[in-house]
Scaffold this motif. Structure first.
Motif, PDB file in Angstrom:
ATOM      1  N   VAL A   1       0.864  -1.196   0.000  1.00 44.76           N
ATOM      2  CA  VAL A   1       0.000   0.000   0.000  1.00 44.76           C
ATOM      3  C   VAL A   1       0.895   1.239   0.000  1.00 44.76           C
ATOM      4  O   VAL A   1       0.740   2.160  -0.810  1.00 44.76           O
ATOM      5  N   GLY A   2       1.872   1.251   0.909  1.00 45.61           N
ATOM      6  CA  GLY A   2       2.788   2.396   1.015  1.00 45.61           C
ATOM      7  C   GLY A   2       3.614   2.602  -0.251  1.00 45.61           C
ATOM      8  O   GLY A   2       3.846   3.730  -0.683  1.00 45.61           O
ATOM      9  N   ARG A   3       4.038   1.491  -0.856  1.00 43.85           N
ATOM     10  CA  ARG A   3       4.813   1.628  -2.105  1.00 43.85           C
ATOM     11  C   ARG A   3       3.968   2.250  -3.206  1.00 43.85           C
ATOM     12  O   ARG A   3       4.441   3.108  -3.943  1.00 43.85           O
ATOM     13  N   LEU A   4       2.702   1.832  -3.282  1.00 43.64           N
ATOM     14  CA  LEU A   4       1.815   2.439  -4.300  1.00 43.64           C
ATOM     15  C   LEU A   4       1.693   3.942  -4.055  1.00 43.64           C
ATOM     16  O   LEU A   4       1.664   4.741  -4.993  1.00 43.64           O
ATOM     17  N   GLN A   5       1.632   4.332  -2.783  1.00 42.16           N
ATOM     18  CA  GLN A   5       1.535   5.761  -2.460  1.00 42.16           C
ATOM     19  C   GLN A   5       2.803   6.492  -2.916  1.00 42.16           C
ATOM     20  O   GLN A   5       2.734   7.549  -3.551  1.00 42.16           O
TER      21      GLN A   5
ATOM     22  N   LEU B   1       3.932   0.152   8.526  1.00 44.06           N
ATOM     23  CA  LEU B   1       4.150  -0.525   7.242  1.00 44.06           C
ATOM     24  C   LEU B   1       3.918   0.417   6.053  1.00 44.06           C
ATOM     25  O   LEU B   1       4.688   0.401   5.087  1.00 44.06           O
ATOM     26  N   PHE B   2       2.877   1.249   6.146  1.00 43.16           N
ATOM     27  CA  PHE B   2       2.624   2.201   5.049  1.00 43.16           C
ATOM     28  C   PHE B   2       3.847   3.103   4.887  1.00 43.16           C
ATOM     29  O   PHE B   2       4.339   3.339   3.791  1.00 43.16           O
ATOM     30  N   ARG B   3       4.334   3.581   6.028  1.00 42.95           N
ATOM     31  CA  ARG B   3       5.482   4.478   6.043  1.00 42.95           C
ATOM     32  C   ARG B   3       6.723   3.814   5.442  1.00 42.95           C
ATOM     33  O   ARG B   3       7.418   4.400   4.613  1.00 42.95           O
ATOM     34  N   GLN B   4       6.958   2.565   5.853  1.00 44.89           N
ATOM     35  CA  GLN B   4       8.098   1.827   5.265  1.00 44.89           C
ATOM     36  C   GLN B   4       7.937   1.754   3.754  1.00 44.89           C
ATOM     37  O   GLN B   4       8.888   1.901   3.010  1.00 44.89           O
ATOM     38  N   GLY B   5       6.697   1.536   3.323  1.00 37.28           N
ATOM     39  CA  GLY B   5       6.422   1.406   1.892  1.00 37.28           C
ATOM     40  C   GLY B   5       6.737   2.685   1.137  1.00 37.28           C
ATOM     41  O   GLY B   5       7.500   2.662   0.169  1.00 37.28           O
ATOM     42  N   TYR B   6       6.157   3.836   1.560  1.00 40.00           N
ATOM     43  CA  TYR B   6       6.424   5.041   0.763  1.00 40.00           C
ATOM     44  C   TYR B   6       7.839   5.551   0.964  1.00 40.00           C
ATOM     45  O   TYR B   6       8.440   6.106   0.046  1.00 40.00           O
ATOM     46  N   GLN B   7       8.405   5.299   2.147  1.00 41.14           N
ATOM     47  CA  GLN B   7       9.797   5.750   2.333  1.00 41.14           C
ATOM     48  C   GLN B   7      10.780   4.909   1.510  1.00 41.14           C
ATOM     49  O   GLN B   7      11.846   5.395   1.148  1.00 41.14           O
ATOM     50  N   SER B   8      10.399   3.670   1.193  1.00 39.57           N
ATOM     51  CA  SER B   8      11.298   2.860   0.347  1.00 39.57           C
ATOM     52  C   SER B   8      11.410   3.483  -1.046  1.00 39.57           C
ATOM     53  O   SER B   8      12.388   3.285  -1.750  1.00 39.57           O
ATOM     54  N   VAL B   9      10.390   4.240  -1.431  1.00 36.32           N
ATOM     55  CA  VAL B   9      10.431   4.937  -2.723  1.00 36.32           C
ATOM     56  C   VAL B   9      11.074   6.329  -2.554  1.00 36.32           C
ATOM     57  O   VAL B   9      11.906   6.744  -3.364  1.00 36.32           O
TER      58      VAL B   9
ATOM     59  N   ASN C   1      12.963   7.746   0.122  1.00 35.61           N
ATOM     60  CA  ASN C   1      14.282   7.949   0.738  1.00 35.61           C
ATOM     61  C   ASN C   1      15.446   7.961  -0.259  1.00 35.61           C
ATOM     62  O   ASN C   1      16.309   8.839  -0.165  1.00 35.61           O
ATOM     63  N   PRO C   2      15.453   7.027  -1.231  1.00 30.44           N
ATOM     64  CA  PRO C   2      16.557   7.085  -2.211  1.00 30.44           C
ATOM     65  C   PRO C   2      16.551   8.407  -2.995  1.00 30.44           C
ATOM     66  O   PRO C   2      17.612   8.921  -3.360  1.00 30.44           O
ATOM     67  N   LEU C   3      15.358   8.958  -3.211  1.00 34.09           N
ATOM     68  CA  LEU C   3      15.266  10.222  -3.965  1.00 34.09           C
ATOM     69  C   LEU C   3      15.678  11.420  -3.108  1.00 34.09           C
ATOM     70  O   LEU C   3      16.180  12.425  -3.621  1.00 34.09           O
ATOM     71  N   PHE C   4      15.482  11.316  -1.795  1.00 33.41           N
ATOM     72  CA  PHE C   4      16.003  12.365  -0.888  1.00 33.41           C
ATOM     73  C   PHE C   4      17.524  12.270  -0.891  1.00 33.41           C
ATOM     74  O   PHE C   4      18.235  13.261  -0.968  1.00 33.41           O
ATOM     75  N   LYS C   5      17.979  11.029  -0.820  1.00 32.62           N
ATOM     76  CA  LYS C   5      19.407  10.782  -0.688  1.00 32.62           C
ATOM     77  C   LYS C   5      20.197  11.266  -1.907  1.00 32.62           C
ATOM     78  O   LYS C   5      21.271  11.858  -1.769  1.00 32.62           O
ATOM     79  N   ASN C   6      19.640  11.019  -3.093  1.00 32.05           N
ATOM     80  CA  ASN C   6      20.400  11.427  -4.286  1.00 32.05           C
ATOM     81  C   ASN C   6      20.089  12.859  -4.723  1.00 32.05           C
ATOM     82  O   ASN C   6      20.504  13.303  -5.788  1.00 32.05           O
ATOM     83  N   GLY C   7      19.318  13.564  -3.883  1.00 28.42           N
ATOM     84  CA  GLY C   7      19.103  14.992  -4.146  1.00 28.42           C
ATOM     85  C   GLY C   7      18.014  15.311  -5.156  1.00 28.42           C
ATOM     86  O   GLY C   7      17.812  16.473  -5.509  1.00 28.42           O
ATOM     87  N   THR C   8      17.281  14.301  -5.620  1.00 34.76           N
ATOM     88  CA  THR C   8      16.193  14.588  -6.569  1.00 34.76           C
ATOM     89  C   THR C   8      15.070  15.335  -5.847  1.00 34.76           C
ATOM     90  O   THR C   8      14.504  16.296  -6.368  1.00 34.76           O
ATOM     91  N   PHE C   9      14.750  14.880  -4.626  1.00 32.56           N
ATOM     92  CA  PHE C   9      13.727  15.536  -3.800  1.00 32.56           C
ATOM     93  C   PHE C   9      14.398  16.118  -2.562  1.00 32.56           C
ATOM     94  O   PHE C   9      15.446  15.643  -2.130  1.00 32.56           O
ATOM     95  N   LYS C  10      13.724  17.110  -1.983  1.00 31.76           N
ATOM     96  CA  LYS C  10      14.184  17.636  -0.695  1.00 31.76           C
ATOM     97  C   LYS C  10      13.219  17.146   0.376  1.00 31.76           C
ATOM     98  O   LYS C  10      11.994  17.249   0.207  1.00 31.76           O
TER      99      LYS C  10
END
Ligand code: BGC
Length: 358
Positions: free
Chosen positions: A144-148, A182-190, A192-201
């Motif tokens: 569910v979180g990943r879809l979000q 679990l929802f949080r783990q799901g959307y953060q799995s999408v 967090n990498p984008l925060f990390k590589n600077g695409t998102f703030k």
């Protein structure tokens, strides 16, 4: 069948007078038998409308179809009340309790009480950590979180914000609900990498106690104040929290930004078709209710359980589980909610929203 004729006639009379809504608001199912074999303990009616508008009717239908007596009550977010409801159900002879816990501690206590009285429990939708449930029936909540997360990324790409280092805020569900984790783990799995590589703030990030929509509004208003309105997307854990963010944006007359949600509520879908919300997640509650009802019946009859498709670790034990698959809903596919009998077209396509339904 399990109720005095006067109640049946009373209900028929109320229905004929158009007063069924009044009975429904009494928050106890009219087809309840006081000797119910299965007791359903719903959590509240405000953190999401799903419990009263979807779970109640689908569970009732499943038990009716199986010829099992049942009761369905709602604790209205009160732990003591849920405990009392469990005690009452056990006193009335319930063999199985379907529990949507208000937190794992109070849930585990109810499950211990049921065990002491020779009854079984099923964790319905929310896992009780370190509990005693015979089964756990839910959706794949990390999915569910990943879809979000994926929906948010897709909407940011569509609006052009993706390439402009958008600031993403997060409104998580209740910290006492294992699903919210679990929802949080799901959307953060999408994300967090984008925060990390600077695409998102990474913007402000906060959990909403007890999924309280009113608190979510205050929290999001504060997020806007702190960032001088510089928020470009919101990972909101359900439609109620998403709507709180949307209301705060509208109150400040800010432009639409991608906001996520979950539950495919009528309001959430209206927000989606109006462009105020990026997506919602459809969890077919009918399938969830049917799966739980089947397991309850197998526990009562001592027959082989059907539908178990996995195990879930509750912090102490592997709980045999039925985990269903969630579906992402956007402007493009929201009509499946009507064809599936989940929402009525008239609940969504009305008033100011009619023009968005083609
Ligand atoms: C459910 C969601 C719901 C939330 C608030 C979660 O445990 O899975 O569907 O929106 O609780 O009630």
């Amino acid at each position: 069948m399990y109720k005095p004729l006067s109640i049946v006639l009373g209900v028929a009379l109320l229905a004929s007078l158009g007063l069924v809504a009044a009975t429904a608001s009494a928050r106890s199912d009219v087809r309840t038998g006081s000797d119910a074999q299965v007791a359903v303990l719903l959590p509240d009616s405000k953190s999401s409308v799903r419990w009263e508008t979807q779970d109640r009717r689908f569970l009732a239908a499943a038990f009716r179809a199986a010829g099992v007596t049942y009761s369905i009550v709602n604790a209205e977010n009160d732990r003591q009340r849920q405990r009392a409801q469990a005690e009452q159900a056990l006193t009335n002879g319930a063999k199985v309790i379907l529990l949507v816990n208000l937190d794992s501690g109070s849930g585990a206590a109810i499950e211990a009480l049921a065990a002491a009285r020779g009854a079984k429990t099923i964790d319905y939708d929310r896992l009780t950590l370190k509990g005693r449930a015979a089964y756990y029936v839910s959706f794949n909540n990390a999915a569910v979180g990943r879809l979000q997360g994926q929906g948010l990324v897709a909407c940011l790409k569509a609006s052009g914000a993706y390439s402009k280092k958008p600031v993403i805020a997060q409104l998580h569900g209740s910290p006492t609900d294992n699903n919210a984790t679990l929802f949080r783990q799901g959307y953060q799995s999408v994300l967090n990498p984008l925060f990390k590589n600077g695409t998102f703030k990474k913007g402000p990030d906060q959990a909403v106690p007890e999924w309280d929509n009113q608190k979510a509004l205050t929290i999001f208003e504060q997020m806007l104040a702190r960032t001088s309105n510089k928020i470009d997307g919101v990972a909101a854990a359900n439609d109620g929290l998403g709507n709180a963010a949307i209301s705060a944006l509208k109150a400040r007359k800010l432009k639409q930004i991608p906001v996520t949600g979950q539950d495919a509520t009528a309001q959430g879908v209206q927000n989606v078709i109006a462009g105020d919300q990026c997506m919602t997640v459809y969890k077919a509650i009918k399938a969830e209710a049917n799966a739980a009802a089947k397991l309850a019946i197998s526990l009562i009859k001592g027959t082989k359980p059907a539908g178990v498709n996995g195990k879930t670790f509750d912090g102490r034990r592997q709980v045999p589980s039925v985990l269903l698959t969630p579906v992402s809903i956007t402007k493009r596919n929201y009509k499946i909610l009507f064809t599936d009998g989940f929402l009525k077209r008239g609940e969504v396509c009305r008033g100011a929203y009619a023009k968005f339904c083609k």
